[in-house]
Design a protein around this motif. Structure first.
Motif, PDB file in Angstrom:
ATOM      1  N   LYS A 193       0.896  -1.119  -0.020  1.00  0.00           N
ATOM      2  CA  LYS A 193      -0.032   0.042  -0.052  1.00  0.00           C
ATOM      3  C   LYS A 193       0.813   1.359  -0.019  1.00  0.00           C
ATOM      4  O   LYS A 193       1.866   1.453   0.972  1.00  0.00           O
ATOM      5  CB  LYS A 193      -0.972  -0.082   1.400  1.00  0.00           C
ATOM      6  N   PHE A 194       0.708   1.967  -0.790  1.00  0.00           N
ATOM      7  CA  PHE A 194       1.440   3.294  -1.308  1.00  0.00           C
ATOM      8  C   PHE A 194       0.868   4.368  -0.651  1.00  0.00           C
ATOM      9  O   PHE A 194      -0.314   4.588  -0.910  1.00  0.00           O
ATOM     10  CB  PHE A 194       1.915   3.525  -2.744  1.00  0.00           C
ATOM     11  N   GLU A 195       1.435   5.177   0.332  1.00  0.00           N
ATOM     12  CA  GLU A 195       0.719   6.311   1.152  1.00  0.00           C
ATOM     13  C   GLU A 195       1.788   7.409   1.130  1.00  0.00           C
ATOM     14  O   GLU A 195       3.001   7.105   0.915  1.00  0.00           O
ATOM     15  CB  GLU A 195       0.294   5.863   2.428  1.00  0.00           C
ATOM     16  N   ASN A 196       1.147   8.600   1.395  1.00  0.00           N
ATOM     17  CA  ASN A 196       1.946   9.931   1.459  1.00  0.00           C
ATOM     18  C   ASN A 196       1.768  10.356   2.781  1.00  0.00           C
ATOM     19  O   ASN A 196       0.346  10.781   3.209  1.00  0.00           O
ATOM     20  CB  ASN A 196       1.550  10.977   0.176  1.00  0.00           C
ATOM     21  N   VAL A 197       2.810  10.990   3.318  1.00  0.00           N
ATOM     22  CA  VAL A 197       2.391  12.053   4.386  1.00  0.00           C
ATOM     23  C   VAL A 197       2.666  13.347   4.136  1.00  0.00           C
ATOM     24  O   VAL A 197       3.724  13.486   3.568  1.00  0.00           O
ATOM     25  CB  VAL A 197       3.511  11.621   5.801  1.00  0.00           C
ATOM     26  N   ILE A 198       1.633  13.996   4.209  1.00  0.00           N
ATOM     27  CA  ILE A 198       1.533  15.373   3.639  1.00  0.00           C
ATOM     28  C   ILE A 198       1.878  16.441   4.653  1.00  0.00           C
ATOM     29  O   ILE A 198       1.535  16.336   5.852  1.00  0.00           O
ATOM     30  CB  ILE A 198       0.270  15.678   2.807  1.00  0.00           C
ATOM     31  N   ASP A 236       3.815  23.197   3.874  1.00  0.00           N
ATOM     32  CA  ASP A 236       4.495  23.489   2.553  1.00  0.00           C
ATOM     33  C   ASP A 236       3.904  22.583   1.503  1.00  0.00           C
ATOM     34  O   ASP A 236       4.333  22.603   0.150  1.00  0.00           O
ATOM     35  CB  ASP A 236       6.031  23.232   2.551  1.00  0.00           C
ATOM     36  N   GLY A 237       2.981  21.701   1.960  1.00  0.00           N
ATOM     37  CA  GLY A 237       2.443  20.793   1.188  1.00  0.00           C
ATOM     38  C   GLY A 237       3.230  19.776   0.452  1.00  0.00           C
ATOM     39  O   GLY A 237       2.844  18.641  -0.359  1.00  0.00           O
ATOM     40  N   SER A 238       4.299  19.556   1.130  1.00  0.00           N
ATOM     41  CA  SER A 238       5.508  18.555   0.348  1.00  0.00           C
ATOM     42  C   SER A 238       4.973  17.003   0.904  1.00  0.00           C
ATOM     43  O   SER A 238       4.294  16.801   2.069  1.00  0.00           O
ATOM     44  CB  SER A 238       6.781  18.735   0.950  1.00  0.00           C
ATOM     45  N   ALA A 239       5.318  16.169   0.194  1.00  0.00           N
ATOM     46  CA  ALA A 239       4.693  14.684   0.387  1.00  0.00           C
ATOM     47  C   ALA A 239       5.823  13.877   0.821  1.00  0.00           C
ATOM     48  O   ALA A 239       7.026  13.890   0.176  1.00  0.00           O
ATOM     49  CB  ALA A 239       4.239  14.208  -0.835  1.00  0.00           C
TER      50      ALA A 239
END
Length: 227
Positions: free
Chosen positions: A131-136, A140-143
């Motif tokens: 499962k690919f996830e992003n911590v935002i 600054d909106g960076s992932a």
């Protein structure tokens, strides 16, 4: 620490069996201290010999106890474990005072049905999915991307727990408390990341067998656990 000098007599044992089926992917973490480059960030725990996914008995025991302790807590703030209600201590054990657990949980292994299922499908890892996830970053909106290995939905584990019959008068109450814990787990989650939909399970109790000198009616207990 208080001690308990009196060992409880054993009138017999119950063996409770069933299945736990994953409705959504589940992650119970394992160490990745020595993971090679390119491997998944957070692998799930596997059987050392077969490399198949497992659910440690400690995970089931800990989750059920926590859910029941929260449910039976008198205050809005969770009590310390040494302040658990007596009925929870006798099922799960205590060191305040020393009290052996009546319930003994087994590690959960996948069923033959699940092995056949995985033999016919391709998965991202051996019997696993990524499962690919992003911590935002909110500022600054960076992932910050991460990979989490999950046991796929549809996996079925064989559930098994033994119960020591120490007091026949309390057996029915104990089974009702165990059923309450299983019902709570059925609308909660197992493993990590449950707030994001991981670890939803369906629990089925199939049989209760008695061993020893007890005259307990196991069909009545099975009916309680199936509610």
């Amino acid at each position: 620490m208080e001690s308990n000098d009196k060992l409880k007599s054993l009138r017999g044992k119950l063996l409770i069996t069933g299945t736990i089926k994953l409705e959504t992917g589940m992650h119970i973490g394992a160490s990745n201290d020595f993971a090679p480059i390119g491997s998944v960030d957070t692998p799930f725990i596997r059987d050392v010999v077969t490399q198949e996914p497992i659910i440690p008995g400690s995970s089931i025991k800990g989750k059920l106890r926590t859910l029941l302790a929260k449910s039976h807590c008198d205050d809005y703030i969770m009590n310390d474990i040494k302040e658990d209600k007596e009925e929870i201590k006798r099922l799960f054990g205590s060191v305040y005072p020393v009290k052996p657990a009546r319930l003994q949980f087994y590690d959960l292994f996948i069923t033959d049905e699940t092995r056949q299922l995985f033999a016919n499908i391709d998965t991202d890892t051996y019997m696993g999915e990524i499962k690919f996830e992003n911590v935002i970053n909110r500022v600054d909106g960076s992932a910050n991307p991460r990979q989490i290995e999950r046991v796929p939905a549809g996996t079925i584990f064989a559930f098994k727990v033994a119960y020591n019959i120490e007091n026949e008068v309390e057996v029915t109450e104990d089974m009702k408390i165990l059923q309450e814990g299983l019902a709570l787990l059925g609308i909660d989650y197992l493993g990590g990341h449950g707030s994001r939909g991981y670890g939803r399970v369906n629990i089925s109790i199939d049989d209760v067998k008695a061993v020893g000198n007890s005259t307990i009616n196991t069909q009545d207990l099975l009916d309680i656990l199936r509610k």
